[in-house]
Each structure stands twice: as structure tokens, then as C-alpha cells.
Design an enzyme around this catalytic site. Structure first.
Site, short mmCIF file in Angstrom:
data_model
loop_
_atom_site.label_atom_id
_atom_site.label_comp_id
_atom_site.label_asym_id
_atom_site.label_seq_id
_atom_site.Cartn_x
_atom_site.Cartn_y
_atom_site.Cartn_z
CG PHE A 129 -2.19 1.19 1.16
CD1 PHE A 129 -3.03 0.91 0.53
CD2 PHE A 129 -1.94 2.20 2.18
CE1 PHE A 129 -4.29 2.00 0.44
CE2 PHE A 129 -3.06 3.16 1.66
CZ PHE A 129 -3.74 2.79 0.40
CG ASP A 201 0.47 -2.60 6.26
OD1 ASP A 201 -0.46 -2.71 6.85
OD2 ASP A 201 0.60 -2.32 5.71
CE1 TYR A 226 -9.43 2.20 7.21
CE2 TYR A 226 -8.03 3.32 9.14
CZ TYR A 226 -7.99 2.98 8.04
OH TYR A 226 -6.79 3.45 7.22
CE LYS A 227 -7.48 -0.89 5.21
NZ LYS A 227 -8.47 0.05 4.75
NE ARG A 375 -9.38 -3.07 -2.96
CZ ARG A 375 -9.12 -2.01 -1.26
NH1 ARG A 375 -7.95 -2.56 -1.04
NH2 ARG A 375 -9.71 -1.31 -0.40
#
Length: 416
Positions: A129, A201, A226-227, A375
Site C-alpha cells: 500500500f 502491516d 476501521y476495516k 475489490r
């Protein structure tokens, strides 16, 4: 042939089905973007109101003691520790993933600089990312001359890339674009055998796949809440450090919250001897308080059960797309091998952005990442097998009817 009736039968047998009732899911929406922003736990609004009305409104500044705001980062770290194979006092919730990555990579480089000053390479993935690469680049700009960032293009390139000059290896446990899952234990063994340190990560794996940081002998890890953990937009991130490095904790953002005795108001910085040394400034108490609402739902089950359902759902999604959308220009980006698959499924399509916008217009929410990647997040706590069936039927219609050709679906928004 996979049928709707088979999907409904699998939902009736789903051991996690009751957990869906703990989320506030909009009627008529199929939400397949929990890998980007998790859904709202039903307990979160009441918790937010309690923090705002009672803790802040009534108790005011007394809440630092009365409601133990001061210890909230470590309490939350201990609460989510079972999800990452960590012990008490090893994890903390604070700041953002980008800031936490800066802290742990800087700490890892400092450990290596003192023990092996000849090691000057930080190794990462080109397909990481982007914020991970940007943070490393920024850190290198502050270091002594000679440090470089070296990138690998494929997971299979890692073995040859870790050399006697490598100081730190920074990897995404699950790749944000493809969903590729690394074997954490095998990678840590390789990295340590070559004398380097490993930073993970976990943004696309925490809450999605079983993680055992201690068992895998990792060094440092960061990840967002938050995912898959459903902590709310921009919720503070998590940070973990192996206890063996405790004597070497020297993170560069040495703010007052990380001080051993912050209310001495001393001139000189003395770090807390534990994980609190990775704190910096005053914490965002309102947003931080909501993190537990999502984590507590996970603690009602186990990651092995979540993983089983995740693999069943991703298998179903892939098989249904093959069955229903053959010949429509889709190319699977996500590994078929369970050992190397996270919990989202990605397909490439030349008009991927417009296809995703057409799906959103139909109430099927996924997202898009360059180049050409659509996605679809698979979140077992609230996603049903029938949801996957219906989402693929919408995808089939969008492609077969070429709905993506409409002008409004080609206009790019700032956020994709």
C-alpha cells in the site's frame, strides 16, 4: 452448478449467522467493502453518546481518572491482543497506521544501526500500500546517508532479496490489491536467518485471518481498526512490538504520553519501559472509545471459525463469477490457494472503475484500485452466502448489459 437454494441452505447452517444481527446494515445494500471500511456495530452509537454526554459532558476533565481515559490505548491493545496472538502489555491502539509504521520502522532501524551498522537496506514490496513506501522514503530522508529502499516485485523474490545488507523487511501480511497472504512464520524464519528484522502491516489481515505474531516470532506489527475490526472511519490504529525488543524501544516521536512519568512535567524525556513508549500526544478519546464495539463482537467467536467462513465465501464468490460471468473480460487477481488468500477477492477488468460504479448504483458496494482492479471484501461476521449470490447476479447484469458504458459511471470521484 451452484444454485440460490444451495446458498440459502449454507446460510441456515452458518455457525456465525447470529453475529450479523449486531451490525446496522442498510436495507437493500450488499456491502462488500468491509476490507476498506467496516460496517457499523449496533452498540457504537450508544457508546459514542455515552462518551460524549456522560464522560465528556458530565464528568468533564475528571474522566481522565474517573473513566480511565488515560489507560484507554493499552486497555484496547489488551482487548484485541487475542486476535493477533499477542499477550497483555504488548499491543496498543493509537495514532494512524502511517504514524505507527514510522515509529516501528525507525525503531527497527535503530536496533540494527547499533548492532549491525553495515546494514543499510530497508526491503519492501513494490505493490505495498503506497503509504508504507512513502513513510519509509520519508524516514530514509532523515537517516544518515547510505540507507536505501529496495523493492521486490513478487513474493517469490523475497528469498534472494534478503541479504547481509538488509536491516529491516517491511511486508503486508495480506496485499491490499490482490489479497495475497504471506506465510508469516516462514517469512520471519527467513528474515531472522539472514540477520534482519521483520515489520508486518496487518491492515488487510487483522480480523480477517488468524494471526499469531508471537508464535511466528515477528518483531513489530501495525494495523488499522476501521476495516475488518469495524472501529469506524479513521479509527486509531494498533501497534505491536515483541517483548524481546522492550529494552530497545526508542521510537522517534517521543511525546509526553510516552513518558515514564508524564505528570512530573520534567524537561527531559524518559520513555515508559513498556508499550506505552510508542504513544506520542493526547489521544482521540471519542473515536478510540468506539474500537471496542467491533472488537467485542470478534471475541464472541474465534478466528478459526471466521477463517473457515471467509474461505467458503471467497470460494463461492470466485466460483460464481466463473459460472455466471464467463467471457465478460474478468481476470482473477486473488490466489486460488487457501494458504495464500486473504479475505477479499479482486478481479481485473478494462473498465473496472465504471463497473464498480454501476454496481454501487445497484446497491452492491465494492471498491476500485488502480490499475483496473475491482475489490470485493468478504467479511464473515455479517456477510451471508446469499449476499454473494446476489452480488454476482448484479455483476453479471452490469457486464452483460454493458451498464458500465453510461457516462455517469465513467466520471471519476476523488475517492475510488
Amino acid at each position: 452448478m451452484i444454485t440460490l437454494e444451495q446458498c440459502l441452505a449454507r446460510d441456515r447452517a452458518d455457525e456465525l449467522a447470529s453475529l450479523r444481527q449486531q451490525f446496522d446494515l442498510p436495507e437493500g445494500t450488499l456491502y462488500l467493502d468491509g476490507n476498506s471500511l467496516g460496517a457499523l456495530p449496533k452498540d457504537a452509537p450508544a457508546r459514542a453518546q455515552d462518551v460524549i454526554r456522560r464522560e465528556w459532558g458530565a464528568d468533564l476533565i475528571n474522566s481522565w481518572n474517573r473513566n480511565d481515559w488515560w489507560a484507554l490505548p493499552t486497555r484496547l491493545g489488551d482487548r484485541l491482543a487475542p486476535l493477533i496472538g499477542a499477550g497483555a502489555g504488548e499491543a496498543i491502539v493509537t495514532d494512524t497506521t502511517s504514524l505507527n509504521l514510522f515509529k516501528v520502522v525507525a525503531n527497527a532501524v535503530d536496533i540494527q544501526r547499533r548492532a549491525h551498522p553495515e546494514r543499510k537496506i530497508i526491503l519492501a514490496e513494490r505493490d505495498a500500500f503506497p503509504t508504507d513506501l512513502y513513510v519509509i522514503q520519508g524516514l530514509i530522508g532523515l537517516l544518515d546517508r547510505g540507507y536505501t529502499l529496495r523493492l521486490i516485485d513478487r513474493p517469490e523474490d523475497l528469498d534472494a532479496a534478503v541479504t547481509g545488507q538488509t536491516a529491516v523487511v517491511v511486508l503486508s501480511h495480506v496485499n491490499y490489491r490482490t489479497g495475497y497472504l504471506y506465510d508469516m512464520r516462514a517469512v520471519d524464519e527467513l528474515v531472522h536467518a539472514r540477520g534482519a528484522l521483520a515489520v508486518w502491516d496487518l491492515c488487510h489481515s487483522i480480523g480477517a485471518v488468524p494471526i499469531d505474531l508471537k508464535g511466528a516470532d515477528a518483531d513489530f506489527a501495525i494495523g488499522c481498526t476501521y476495516k475488518y475490526l469495524n472501529g469506524g472511519p479513521g479509527a486509531p490504529a494498533m501497534l505491536w512490538a515483541h517483548p524481546r525488543h522492550r529494552a530497545d524501544f526508542r521510537q522517534p516521536l517521543s511525546g509526553w504520553w510516552g513518558h515514564a512519568r508524564p505528570f512530573d512535567m520534567a524537561v527531559d524525556y524518559v520513555p515508559d519501559p513498556g508499550i506505552r513508549s510508542f504513544l506520542c500526544g493526547t489521544q482521540p478519546i471519542v473515536s478510540m472509545s468506539l474500537v471496542a464495539c467491533g472488537v467485542d463482537i470478534f471475541l464472541q467467536t474465534g478466528m478459526e471459525k471466521i477463517r473457515r467462513k471467509s474461505l467458503a465465501l471467497t470460494d463461492l464468490f470466485i466460483e460464481l463469477v466463473e459460472q455466471e460471468c464467463a467471457g465478460q473480460g474478468l481476470a482473477l487477481e486473488t490466489p486460488l490457494d487457501h494458504a495464500h488468500r486473504g479475505s477479499h477477492v479482486s478481479f481485473r477488468h478494462p473498465q473496472g472503475y465504471a463497473v464498480v460504479q454501476a454496481l454501487i448504483a445497484r446497491g452492491v458496494i465494492g471498491d476500485y484500485r488502480e490499475p483496473e482492479v475491482m475489490r470485493f471484501g468478504i467479511t464473515p461476521l455479517y456477510l451471508r452466502f446469499v449476499d454473494v449470490w446476489e452480488a454476482v447476479q448484479h455483476l453479471k447484469a452490469v457486464l452483460a448489459r454493458r451498464e458500465w458504458e453510461r457516462d455517469e459511471f465513467r466520471e471519476r470521484g476523488l475517492v475510488t
